[in-house]
Design a protein around this motif. Structure first.
Motif: not given
Length: 303
Positions: A160-164, A184-189, A205-207, A227-233
């Motif tokens: 579920q995490m991987a599929s957002k 919306v901030i869309d920037a690779p980390i 970086g990762k999306p 609200q997070l779409e992804t879970g980067r460090t």
């Protein structure tokens, strides 16, 4: 003990050896690399060197990574704020200041130490050092985490995490008055190439995608929901700094002149997911802790 070799390229020539090594070993901090050099695990052309050695073109760099001592996980009778629990999982409200799982610098007093005392049936997918841990939040971030009690739950929640599809909303207080209500901030980390102990927005970086809404605006601060779409460090901390509104109290990514806090003012407020076995949507919400409210009240008072 694992052994490695590398020939210095033109791009790496004239760089310090500890910097080159930390770039080659992305999972290890520069301080960890420096300790390898100090302990004699690193050689250039067969000779031990110091951390400030400047690499030369075609130098043969060889190093060994010593096996880390396995951490002994000790169950500890630490109070837990359990919001929900059944035979498959539990949802915990982690307090500010608690580390999620043991590491070399934090072997006791972690959430995992407390969980092991509370229940012995935790999933083993993340190994013995991170039993049940599906996702993490930083030490000084408070709020909701889901913990898996078995591998079925862990696998399902990770998917579920991987599929957002997992819902994660945070509250934060940032420096600066954000001029628009939503964004919306869309920037690779990825790892910050200038400081290996930090993350940053980097091309390779990762999306990473963060949505934010301004809840309340002040002349020098903004109270926001993310609200997070992804879970980067460090995702929220890095993204808000990237757009010029760093978190209040953030010692790593914020300004030196900030309000007096115990770390960043960030709280994982809402967590929603599909129950792995029941297949029912579950959603939980906890209000920010007193330390967060105290900062908010201070800002309201001065304006």
């Amino acid at each position: 003990m694992s052994s490695f070799r590398h020939i210095i390229t033109e791009e790496q020539a004239k760089k310090r050896i500890d910097k080159v090594l930390s770039e080659l070993n992305l999972e290890n901090s520069r301080s960890q690399v420096q300790s390898w050099i100090q302990d004699g695990y690193v050689k250039v052309n067969g000779i031990q060197v110091k951390a400030n050695y400047k690499c030369q073109l075609d130098d043969e760099l060889s190093w060994e990574i010593p096996e880390t001592e396995p951490l002994e996980l000790i169950p500890e009778d630490i109070p837990l704020d359990i919001i929900y629990e059944d035979s498959d999982l539990l949802v915990v409200n982690k307090p500010k200041g608690m580390v999620v799982h043991p590491s070399a610098g934090h072997q006791t007093g972690t959430l995992v130490n407390a969980l092991l005392y509370h229940c012995q049936d935790l999933s083993g997918i993340n190994g013995v050092e991170r039993p049940g841990i599906v996702h993490r939040i930083d030490k000084d971030t408070s709020g909701l985490l889901v913990v898996a009690k078995n591998d079925l739950s862990h696998t399902n929640l990770s998917e579920q995490m991987a599929s957002k599809t997992i819902k994660r909303k945070y509250e934060a207080i940032v420096h600066g008055q954000i001029p628009h209500e939503t964004g919306v901030i869309d920037a690779p980390i990825g790892r910050d190439p200038k400081d290996r102990q930090k993350m940053g927005v980097v091309d390779k970086g990762k999306p990473a995608v963060t949505h934010f809404t301004v809840l309340q605006s002040y002349p020098d601060y903004s109270h926001i929901e993310c609200q997070l779409e992804t879970g980067r460090t460090h995702q929220i901390r890095v993204h808000m700094r990237y757009i010029g509104f760093p978190l209040v109290g953030d010692p790593k990514y914020g300004p030196r002149k900030t309000l007096e806090t115990d770390g960043q003012v960030l709280h994982a407020k809402i967590l929603g997911f599909q129950h792995p076995r029941k297949n029912e949507w579950m959603e939980f919400e906890v209000e920010p802790p007193e330390s967060f409210i105290k900062v908010l009240h201070y800002i309201e008072k001065i304006y």
